[in-house]
Enzyme design. Structure first.
Site, PDB file in Angstrom:
ATOM      1  N   PHE A 116     -33.171  41.968  25.828  1.00 15.87           N
ATOM      2  CA  PHE A 116     -34.052  42.695  24.907  1.00 15.87           C
ATOM      3  C   PHE A 116     -34.435  41.797  23.735  1.00 15.87           C
ATOM      4  CE2 PHE A 116     -34.477  45.466  21.097  1.00 15.87           C
ATOM      5  CZ  PHE A 116     -35.675  46.065  21.458  1.00 15.87           C
ATOM      6  N   GLN A 117     -35.722  41.744  23.447  1.00 17.48           N
ATOM      7  CA  GLN A 117     -36.293  40.902  22.386  1.00 17.48           C
ATOM      8  C   GLN A 117     -35.914  39.428  22.549  1.00 17.48           C
ATOM      9  OE1 GLN A 117     -35.524  42.864  18.540  1.00 17.48           O
ATOM     10  NE2 GLN A 117     -37.481  43.918  18.769  1.00 17.48           N
ATOM     11  N   LYS A 166     -27.518  35.031  17.822  1.00 18.49           N
ATOM     12  CA  LYS A 166     -26.768  35.898  16.908  1.00 18.49           C
ATOM     13  C   LYS A 166     -25.291  35.490  16.806  1.00 18.49           C
ATOM     14  CE  LYS A 166     -25.947  40.668  15.612  1.00 18.49           C
ATOM     15  NZ  LYS A 166     -26.087  42.098  15.934  1.00 18.49           N
TER      16      LYS A 166
END
Lengths: 565, 161
Positions: A116-117, A166
């Site tokens: 996702f993204q 991240k």
């Protein structure tokens, strides 16, 4: 050890690195994978400008960099956040503006899984960055950031992107910031070859018709003082490109204005008739040269540039000098004697007198000519920073504003990005709050990033948007008029927006001027208000940018397009 | 006109696509490209054969040098460098012509590295013309498959790392 090490997360380390690089402002927009970084930014001593679209973060950082000379910094999340930066990165790359771009990325273990993204932003931006990094270990982060700022701000400047998965921002590291950069594949040349400089000097001495053609390199190497001294010493006229505006004072008698497609006739004549063209910090762009074979055909060409790949890329150069414009001009000042240009200067003065830039006031008397607005802004605030969008208004700004100082004209040159000006003007004003900042805009361009009114209002950045509203995508309409029998295919945007109400809806000041006598008061009121302001100038709708060299023609084949009815 | 470039690069992820991307973006043609690590494990060496006149070569060299991960670019002139290519050729063969093919391989100082009932695989090393010559002689037997490495090259006499 110059510094003791300390344990911290990657996100914290990022902030520490920014402090050490002297970053006081970043332009950004948060997102899922950026949460650890935004948590650190919450109480960091860095101003964060929250934009309304990531494209504006990139343009804002660029406007900030151009106005201040520092490296601009922006930040966006993974996937769409990162891809929204792409236009802004490409713009900075084309105009060689120093920027460090941070993007969030999905966690390392999801990379390549179409998470996702997720977007492969290092792959996407490879051709439009000077260099980019995907951080694979947070221990490398301080070194990478140090390198990124070094690469962005040295040599031929440009954008550098750092992609931050991240997990990297959460990883604990022993923080240590290196004080030196050592890249064996990157050693830009600053000092020009003295032999070449002496060769150039001897060509100058025997030249009868020299012309200096100076560009954005003058601004980025902070060489405008040297350029002025050099031009006056060797007695050569100076033409500055769109990105070189402000690099030479417009009021100096040696100034020729801009060359090329919408340049002055006398700048183009001078280039074509010159026997020595001294090109400094330029790249012989097609909008300047027109038909390459016919460009300065009788001139020897000296090319001073920091990027060796620009030498003889478009045009064969006789004396290349690779290095920093400021350094080389200082040396040339020492070695060069005056040229033999007395008769030439007289000839140029005749050209200037016979072929000035001009416009005719409208027959009705009270209509507004766009050139008049530029003159009025210039008269009202000569020291303003002028930012522009892209199109007719951009050319009028370059032609009619009398720039006297570097870093006062900020415009999208190479990429020609509509929607650039407004966010860039916010960046410029954030960097130079002491200056009055205008965004000279078209009604088309402004609508490409008008949502940034919210940014300007929320962050209290009082820029003035001067919309030259002709109800058309004017530059394309001009080409349709000239080359497509006035078939105005998809270029009419009349009466689509009430810009005054739009400004008011965002909490900005909205003004409108429909008559000539309303122009100056509107400008004065906007400056006095100290608020983000939009002025809707209703201008003559089919005014053309004149003069014009058609694409692909030689630059002395010039059309005069001013309507004389 | 063809040129052989020896390009020393940082041995990092993405460096091949940076180099290849520069070529395709600027419209230069690569005839062949080989990559391998050097005696220094942090440095890889690319041998790139590129087609173009001297101006193209100059631009290619400058654009390569602009890439941060490119450490050095050398133009290897054929007269003062040694060049080799390796090819593996799988050719149809059975008992009737096996010895004939082995003779050809022998002449070219090639090696037979696999023999099966209906085919043989020949390994040949040499410059481009040599590989073209053996290919031509083997074609009548029927080439089932062929793979070439692309050129690698070193400057003669001195270590040109």
């Amino acid at each position: 050890m110059t510094e003791s090490t300390e344990k911290m997360t990657g996100a914290r380390a990022l902030i520490e690195c920014l402090y050490r690089e002297g970053v006081d402002t970043i332009f950004g927009y948060p997102g899922g994978v950026l949460l650890p970084i935004y948590d650190e930014l919450y109480d960091a001593n860095i101003r964060h400008i929250l934009v309304r679209h990531e494209q504006a973060a990139a343009h804002g950082a660029e406007g900030y960099a151009r106005a201040t000379g520092k490296t601009g910094v922006c930040l966006a999340t993974s996937g769409p956040g990162a891809t929204n930066l792409v236009t802004g990165i490409a713009n900075a790359y084309m105009d060689s503006i120093p920027m460090v771009v941070f993007t969030g990325q999905v966690p390392s273990n999801l990379l390549g899984n179409d998470a996702f993204q997720e977007a492969n932003i290092t792959g996407i931006t490879m051709p439009i960055t000077k260099h980019n990094y995907l951080v694979q270990d947070a221990n490398d982060l301080p070194r990478i950031i140090k390198e990124a700022f070094h690469i962005a701000s040295t040599g031929r400047q440009g954008p550098v992107l750092i992609d931050l998965p991240k997990d990297i921002t959460l990883q604990e590291i022993e923080f240590y910031y290196p004080d030196k950069v050592d890249l064996r594949g990157y050693k830009p040349t600053y000092q020009g070859n003295l032999q070449q400089i002496k060769k150039a000097a001897s060509e100058i001495e025997i030249s009868k018709c020299p012309v200096i053609y100076a560009g954005g390199g003058i601004i980025s190497s902070d060489a405008s003082k040297e350029l002025l001294e050099f031009a006056e010493k060797i007695k050569a006229p100076v033409t500055t490109t769109l990105t070189g505006m402000g690099g030479f004072p417009a009021e100096n008698p040696l100034f020729l204005g801009m060359p090329g497609m919408h340049g002055t006739k006398y700048a183009n004549y001078a280039i074509q008739e010159s026997d020595l063209l001294i090109a400094v910090g330029v790249r012989f762009d097609d909008r300047v040269t027109g038909k390459l074979k016919a460009f300065a055909a009788n001139a020897k060409i000296i090319h001073i540039d920091i990027d060796p790949a620009e030498i003889s890329k478009n045009i064969k150069v006789d004396i290349p000098i690779v290095g920093d414009a400021k350094w080389i001009l200082q040396k040339l000042l020492k070695y060069a004697s005056p040229s033999q240009s007395e008769a030439w200067i007289k000839r140029i003065d005749h050209w200037k007198k016979d072929n000035p830039l001009y416009y005719v006031e409208p027959a009705t008397g009270d209509g507004i000519k766009p050139q008049y607005i530029v003159e009025q802004i210039c008269e009202a605030c000569k020291d303003a920073i002028i930012v522009t969008e892209v199109g007719q208004h951009q050319m009028w700004a370059a032609q009619y504003f009398k720039f006297s100082k570097p870093r006062t004209f900020i415009t999208s040159g190479g990429l020609g990005t509509m929607g650039y000006g407004f966010p860039a003007s916010i960046g410029a004003k954030v960097g130079r709050p002491d200056k009055v900042v205008f965004d000279i805009a078209g009604d088309g361009s402004f609508q490409m990033n008008s949502q940034e009114l919210a940014t300007a209002v929320q962050e209290n950045v009082p820029v003035i948007v001067a919309i030259f509203n002709n109800g058309y995508l004017g530059m394309v309409r001009q080409w349709q008029e000239l080359f497509h029998n006035k078939r105005y295919s998809s270029t009419c945007i009349q009466n689509s927006v009430d810009f005054v109400k739009l400004a008011e809806a965002y909490g900005a000041l909205g003004l409108r001027a429909t008559k000539r006598e309303e122009v100056r008061p509107a400008i004065e009121q906007a400056i006095a208000s100290g608020r983000p302001t939009v002025i809707d100038f209703i201008i003559e709708c089919e005014e053309n940018v004149s003069p014009m060299v058609p694409a692909g023609a030689a630059i002395n084949e010039i059309l005069d397009l001013e309507r004389k009815e | 006109m063809r040129h052989t470039l020896a390009v020393l690069v940082e041995n990092k992820y993405g460096v091949l696509s940076r180099v290849a991307g520069m070529f395709s973006r600027r419209g230069y043609n690569i005839d062949s490209l080989t990559v391998g690590v050097t005696d220094d494990p942090t440095i890889s060496r690319m041998t790139i054969v590129v087609r173009g006149d001297d101006e193209v070569l100059e631009q290619v060299t400058k654009q390569l040098n602009k890439l941060i991960d490119v450490i050095r670019v050398t133009d290897l002139k054929s007269e003062d460098s040694v060049e080799r290519e390796l090819a593996l050729i799988k050719v149809n063969s059975d008992v009737s012509n096996r010895s004939e093919i082995m003779q050809i391989a022998d002449i070219f100082r090639a090696r037979i590295i696999d023999v099966a009932s209906k085919s043989m695989v020949i390994e040949v090393t040499g410059d481009e013309s040599k590989i073209a010559a053996i290919e031509q002689l083997l074609r009548p037997f029927g080439i089932k498959e062929m793979v070439r490495t692309g050129k690698v090259a070193l400057r003669r006499g001195q270590k040109s790392s």
